[in-house]
Motif scaffolding. Structure first.
Motif, short mmCIF file in Angstrom:
data_model
loop_
_atom_site.label_atom_id
_atom_site.label_comp_id
_atom_site.label_asym_id
_atom_site.label_seq_id
_atom_site.Cartn_x
_atom_site.Cartn_y
_atom_site.Cartn_z
N ALA A 1 9.37 23.00 30.18
CA ALA A 1 9.24 22.07 31.30
C ALA A 1 10.33 22.26 32.34
O ALA A 1 10.25 21.67 33.41
N ARG A 2 11.31 23.07 32.00
CA ARG A 2 12.43 23.18 32.94
C ARG A 2 12.13 24.17 34.05
O ARG A 2 11.47 25.19 33.85
N LEU A 3 12.66 23.88 35.21
CA LEU A 3 12.43 24.77 36.34
C LEU A 3 13.40 25.93 36.34
O LEU A 3 13.12 26.99 36.85
N VAL A 4 14.56 25.74 35.77
CA VAL A 4 15.54 26.81 35.69
C VAL A 4 15.71 27.14 34.22
O VAL A 4 16.14 26.31 33.43
N VAL A 5 15.30 28.33 33.86
CA VAL A 5 15.32 28.67 32.44
C VAL A 5 16.59 29.42 32.07
O VAL A 5 17.30 29.09 31.14
N GLU A 6 16.86 30.42 32.88
CA GLU A 6 18.02 31.25 32.56
C GLU A 6 19.29 30.61 33.13
O GLU A 6 19.39 30.33 34.31
N VAL A 7 20.24 30.37 32.25
CA VAL A 7 21.53 29.82 32.70
C VAL A 7 22.60 30.86 32.41
O VAL A 7 22.72 31.35 31.29
N ALA A 8 23.32 31.24 33.45
CA ALA A 8 24.32 32.28 33.28
C ALA A 8 25.40 31.84 32.31
O ALA A 8 25.80 30.66 32.30
N PRO A 9 25.88 32.74 31.47
CA PRO A 9 26.93 32.37 30.53
C PRO A 9 28.18 31.92 31.30
O PRO A 9 28.51 32.48 32.34
N GLY A 10 28.81 30.92 30.79
CA GLY A 10 30.03 30.44 31.43
C GLY A 10 29.78 29.47 32.55
O GLY A 10 30.71 29.02 33.21
N MET A 11 28.51 29.17 32.77
CA MET A 11 28.23 28.21 33.85
C MET A 11 28.76 26.83 33.45
O MET A 11 28.71 26.44 32.28
N ALA A 12 29.20 26.14 34.39
CA ALA A 12 29.83 24.84 34.10
C ALA A 12 28.82 23.90 33.44
O ALA A 12 27.63 23.93 33.74
N ASP A 13 29.34 23.10 32.55
CA ASP A 13 28.48 22.14 31.86
C ASP A 13 27.76 21.24 32.84
O ASP A 13 26.61 20.85 32.65
N ALA A 14 28.50 20.88 33.93
CA ALA A 14 27.92 19.98 34.92
C ALA A 14 26.66 20.59 35.53
O ALA A 14 25.67 19.91 35.75
N ARG A 15 26.74 21.89 35.76
CA ARG A 15 25.58 22.57 36.36
C ARG A 15 24.39 22.54 35.38
O ARG A 15 23.26 22.29 35.78
N ILE A 16 24.74 22.83 34.13
CA ILE A 16 23.69 22.79 33.11
C ILE A 16 23.09 21.40 33.05
O ILE A 16 21.87 21.23 33.01
N TYR A 17 23.93 20.44 33.12
CA TYR A 17 23.47 19.07 33.05
C TYR A 17 22.55 18.76 34.23
O TYR A 17 21.48 18.18 34.08
N GLN A 18 22.96 19.21 35.43
CA GLN A 18 22.13 19.01 36.62
C GLN A 18 20.76 19.68 36.46
O GLN A 18 19.74 19.14 36.84
N ASP A 19 20.80 20.87 35.87
CA ASP A 19 19.54 21.59 35.69
C ASP A 19 18.60 20.86 34.74
O ASP A 19 17.38 20.94 34.87
N LEU A 20 19.18 20.16 33.80
CA LEU A 20 18.35 19.44 32.84
C LEU A 20 17.65 18.24 33.48
O LEU A 20 16.71 17.70 32.93
N LEU A 21 18.16 17.83 34.64
CA LEU A 21 17.55 16.69 35.33
C LEU A 21 16.36 17.12 36.17
O LEU A 21 15.64 16.30 36.72
N LYS A 22 16.22 18.44 36.32
CA LYS A 22 15.16 18.98 37.19
C LYS A 22 14.07 19.57 36.29
O LYS A 22 14.32 20.51 35.55
N PHE A 23 12.89 19.03 36.35
CA PHE A 23 11.86 19.50 35.43
C PHE A 23 10.47 19.17 35.98
O PHE A 23 10.34 18.48 36.98
N VAL A 24 9.48 19.70 35.31
CA VAL A 24 8.10 19.34 35.65
C VAL A 24 7.47 18.62 34.46
O VAL A 24 7.81 18.91 33.31
N ALA A 25 6.61 17.69 34.78
CA ALA A 25 5.91 16.96 33.70
C ALA A 25 4.75 17.82 33.22
O ALA A 25 4.02 18.38 34.02
N ARG A 26 4.64 17.95 31.91
CA ARG A 26 3.56 18.78 31.35
C ARG A 26 2.53 17.96 30.60
O ARG A 26 1.52 18.49 30.15
N ASP A 27 2.80 16.68 30.46
CA ASP A 27 1.91 15.84 29.67
C ASP A 27 1.31 14.75 30.57
O ASP A 27 2.03 13.91 31.10
#
Lengths: 646, 279
Positions: free
Chosen positions: A441-467
């Motif tokens: 469901a995530r729009l950004v799948v690949e996360v570069a190693p070493g990316m800041a946790d905050a960025r990862i967290y932001q990416d987790l807020l961005k998604f598409v509904a599949r159900d």
């Protein structure tokens, strides 16, 4: 004994010769004449015989030398000639020599005209045509000329009538060129002329394919009703000519290509090319990560075009009001609370694309919701709505109004005061962020190693509904799932009154969770703090109003609440599935979702399943198509030539 | 090729030459029956004349070579790109080929009879002129259908490689192709009836077909006499009428157009043949 069926007149003539011996001698001489050619050439013999062959027949029986008879039969068989016709010709030559014209006479007839006929020595038995005078020939020629002119007129008349009254039959097994009954019915009942204008400029191979199908479909619309005119304005003509073409049609020239404009009188509706088909993105991530759509999953142009025609034929344009005055995103240009944060593009889309009127309702100056309002939209208010304003909304709903609410989570609880209000309509709003760790469901799948946790967290807020839930709004979302970013939870209230029909529209996955403590930034579920998914992100509510009609005519209040507002923001327009959820919701609220519902056509796959590296297959195809079949034909031809040569 | 195939057929046809029913009664049914028997005999003779001469194979072999080459190239490209090979686009290639093949098939039909001198015998024989022209036409159409049959092999190849051909569309294409080339053949017979020279008949027939092709591109942009002449020229173009068949749609306008042209050309051909009697 030689026996043969011959023209009765000839047989009589032979019998008139008297004795059996004389008859036999005459026939034998005729046969010999045929064999040695002294009786006349074959063509002359046959021509002499043919006029007599049509009449009555009689059997001729004479005693002949068996060898001569055999020789004659072998001759006829070898030359592929009928023995009776040839013998009849030979007998005519013997008994009535005047009727037998040599081949030279035919050649002379063919070569020479009337003048040469006159110069030539008189033929022994001239053909009837030779007796015709000039006037007779002229009359015949005139007769033929008149017949020809009449035939030509008949061809023209037939073509004209066929052009005016015609039928078309779709011969494809997949019914690619058949319109649905609903469309046929609509086209048959069109009272006003409808103009459909296109200006194509395909950029991808997929667009080329879709445009070709749309053109074919539009042609069927034009055939379906004389009121429908389809006009394709070439994209590559000079801008002035294009502008003039649009002016002549009384239409405003669109700013971009590949839109289908449907106009009736002063009303027009635009259907973008993307709205006419569902794309299959293959392995790509919803077009957000590049790649773009690869194939057509479903062709839904008929639904879009027929709905558009119905829309422009409507007597009254639906009127949408957007609540303003509480720091909502602005309806005018990009503005509001930041660059590209407004909803001006949505407004344009609704006005030109959906043919709706879009207006602002400032509840601070005009307390009651306007009477002409068909649907009220409240988009992420940044300030609290006054109780009087909420009361106006309530009254509006209770008289059968329609409300669309797009909310955002905020650090301050219930900023707009809508949470309490919506609870009375069976909707529970959870003020928190929905976090979606599921990869599908995530729009950004690949996360570069070493990316800041905050960025990862932001990416987790961005998604598409599949159900999606079973509802007219969500069923039409198809392959373009709506995107959410920092969405809050919107669910059915557990204690919702039974008269309220609340249906969840979209949900996050079971791996997701909602975080109400907005200060936490962990990307994992925190027990005790977060609530586990799936989380409902949007709901539709319907309430049948008491005492306001029965059955289909019963008035009802409708409400859609979506836990996110990025779908309507200018910066999100044109992105994948951005506004489909909102548009579908508005159509449902305005009861236009069932105006025309035509099943999308799924294109049949004609693709070859040959791997490019399978050279063996290609060699086989080459051998069969390029060498095998022509060689077979050549061999047959050679065999025929060889056999005939022998 | 037997030069006097039709004349020989006349001599060999028992159906009409010794038809007692026709001679005695002459009722409508027997006349019609006799006509069709006559037609069948003549057509059969024409057809066998085609197949027992190298003529058919001389045309068919290059035709198959060319279409086979185009098919293989299209197939290779489609397979390398994992794309679709639309059979209808491939079949529509035959309509251009038909423009070249039809004059070759028809140029000899009546012109050769005239040149060899058998035409006179044919027209003086108790065979109707309609029967003569129609039998030659039907035989040439049947030969054209025979030329199209190898196309089934291409469809089979596509099916073999999972391309899932649209059979309805393919059938419609073939129907259109038979009608379109049916017009070419009728027009070819007309030109063959005009002259005794095969080459003249073939070339003039091709030129006339080419003009019918070009007429679709004529756009006078005029509304003279209240008529949209662009539409008129578009309507007259043979190939525009083939487009619906190419898609897989049967349109009565196209069918009527092709049928009326066929009838018209054959009518003219009969009149030209008849004219030998009074010219």
């Amino acid at each position: 004994m030689f026996e043969m069926e011959l023209p009765a007149s000839l047989v009589d003539d032979v019998h008139k010769l008297g004795a059996e011996a004389a008859r036999a001698e005459c026939v034998a001489a005729a046969l010999k004449g045929v064999l040695d050619g002294s009786g006349g050439d074959r063509k002359s013999l046959m021509e002499a015989a043919l006029p007599r062959m049509e009449g009555a027949k009689a059997r001729l029986s004479v005693e002949l030398d068996a060898k001569l008879v055999q020789e004659y039969q072998a001759f006829c068989e070898h030359k592929d000639l009928r023995p009776d016709v040839l013998l009849a010709g030979a007998l005519v030559g013997k008994l009535h020599p005047a009727e037998l014209r040599p081949a030279a006479a035919h050649a002379q007839d063919a070569a020479g005209g009337a003048s040469s006929q006159a110069a030539a020595p008189p033929a022994p038995a001239p053909a009837p045509v030779a007796e015709w005078g000039f006037l007779q020939r002229l009359a015949t020629a005139s007769n033929v000329l008149i017949q020809t002119v009449i035939a030509l007129l008949l061809v023209v008349a037939t073509g004209y009538l066929a052009h005016r009254h015609y039928h078309r039959f779709d011969g494809t097994w997949t019914r690619d060129y058949s319109l649905s009954d609903k469309t046929h019915q609509l086209l048959a009942n069109l009272k006003k002329p409808v103009v459909i204008v296109t200006q194509w400029m395909p950029e991808t191979q997929l667009q080329v394919e879709v445009i070709e199908k749309v053109k074919d479909l539009l042609e069927e619309y034009a055939h379906g009703s004389a009121q429908v005119k389809v006009k394709d304005i070439p994209a590559l003509i000079n801008p002035k000519a294009a502008e003039k073409a649009f002016q002549d049609l009384g239409l405003k020239q669109p700013e971009k290509f590949n839109d289908v404009i449907i106009a009736c009188g002063d009303r027009q509706k635009t259907a973008s090319l993307d709205s006419l088909y569902e794309a299959d993105y293959g392995g790509g991530q919803f077009g957000m990560m590049g790649g773009g759509p690869q194939t057509m999953k479903a062709f839904k142009a008929e639904e879009a075009l027929t709905s558009s025609i119905q829309n422009v034929m409507q007597d009254r344009r639906p009127c949408l009001y957007f609540l303003q005055g509480h720091k909502e995103p602005s309806l005018e240009d990009a503005g509001g609370r930041g660059e590209q944060d407004g909803i001006s593009l949505l407004k344009q889309k609704l006005e030109s694309g959906e043919n709706w009127d879009v207006k602002a309702w400032s509840s601070r100056t005009e307390r009651a919701v306007p009477d002409e309002c068909d649907c009220l939209a409240i988009v992420d208010p940044g300030q609290k709505l006054l109780p009087e304003e909420l009361d106006s909304v309530r009254k509006y709903l209770e008289r059968g109004g329609r409300l669309l609410c797009l909310l955002e989570p905020s650090r301050e609880r219930d900023v707009a005061g809508l949470e309490v209000f919506l609870r009375t309509w069976g909707v529970e709003v959870t003020n928190g962020y929905v976090i979606e760790p599921s990869r599908k469901a995530r729009l950004v799948v690949e996360v570069a190693p070493g990316m800041a946790d905050a960025r990862i967290y932001q990416d987790l807020l961005k998604f598409v509904a599949r159900d999606y839930g079973h509802h007219p709004i969500s069923e039409k979302l198809g392959a373009a799932p709506p995107m959410f970013w920092q969405a809050c939870g919107v669910d059915k209230l557990a204690s919702a009154p039974p008269e309220l029909e609340v249906t969840p529209l979209a949900k996050s996955t079971a791996e997701s969770f909602i975080r109400t403590n907005l200060s936490l930034e962990s990307d994992r579920l925190v027990p005790g703090e977060d609530r586990a998914g799936p989380i409902s992100l949007a709901v539709a509510v319907e309430k049948k109003l008491a005492g306001a009609g029965d059955g289909a005519g019963q008035r009802k209040a409708r409400l859609v609440v979506i836990g996110n507002s990025i779908q309507v923001r200018d910066w999100c327009q044109g992105r994948f599935g951005a506004s489909d959820l909102v548009l579908n919701s508005m159509r449902w609220l305005l009861e236009q979702e069932h105006m025309i519902s035509i099943e999308a056509k799924k294109p049949e796959s004609h693709k070859l399943s040959v791997e490019s590296n399978e050279m063996e297959n290609l060699v086989w195809v080459r051998n069969v198509s390029l060498f095998g079949m022509p060689l077979c034909s050549a061999l047959f031809g050679f065999a025929v030539w060889f056999l005939r040569r022998r | 090729m037997e030069a006097s195939s039709s004349a020989a057929a006349v001599a060999a046809a028992p159906a009409f030459a010794s038809n007692p029913a026709r001679a005695r009664a002459g009722t409508f049914g027997s006349v019609v029956g006799s006509f069709f028997r006559q037609l069948l005999t003549l057509t059969w003779r024409e057809l066998t004349a085609y197949f027992f001469s190298p003529m058919a194979y001389v045309i068919l072999t290059p035709l198959l070579l060319f279409t086979g080459y185009i098919f293989f190239i299209s197939f290779r490209e489609a397979s390398q790109q994992a794309g679709a090979l639309e059979m209808r686009h491939f079949i529509s290639l035959f309509n251009f080929l038909g423009m070249f093949v039809a004059p070759l098939l028809t140029m000899r039909l009546l012109a050769e009879e005239k040149k060899s001198g058998t035409f006179e015998m044919l027209v003086t024989a108790p065979v109707s002129d309609v029967g003569i022209v129609l039998s030659k036409y039907i035989a040439s159409v049947l030969l054209w259908i025979f030329f199209l049959l190898p196309g089934a092999v291409y469809v089979w190849i596509l099916k073999k490689f999972g391309a899932n051909p649209e059979y309805g569309s393919i059938l419609c294409n073939y129907v259109g192709l038979i009608l379109l080339v049916g017009v070419f053949l009728a027009e070819g017979i007309l030109f063959s009836a005009f002259t005794g020279n095969q080459i003249v008949a073939g070339i003039s027939s091709f030129i006339a077909l080419f003009l019918l092709y070009l007429v679709g591109y004529v756009k006078p942009n005029s509304n003279w006499a209240g008529v949209d002449w662009n539409e008129v020229f578009k309507f007259m173009s043979l190939f525009n009428h083939y487009q619906n068949f190419e898609k897989g749609v049967y349109d009565t306008r196209d069918i009527v157009y092709f049928a009326s042209l066929i009838v018209f050309f054959l009518f003219l051909a009969v009149k030209v043949v008849e004219s030998r009697r009074w010219r």
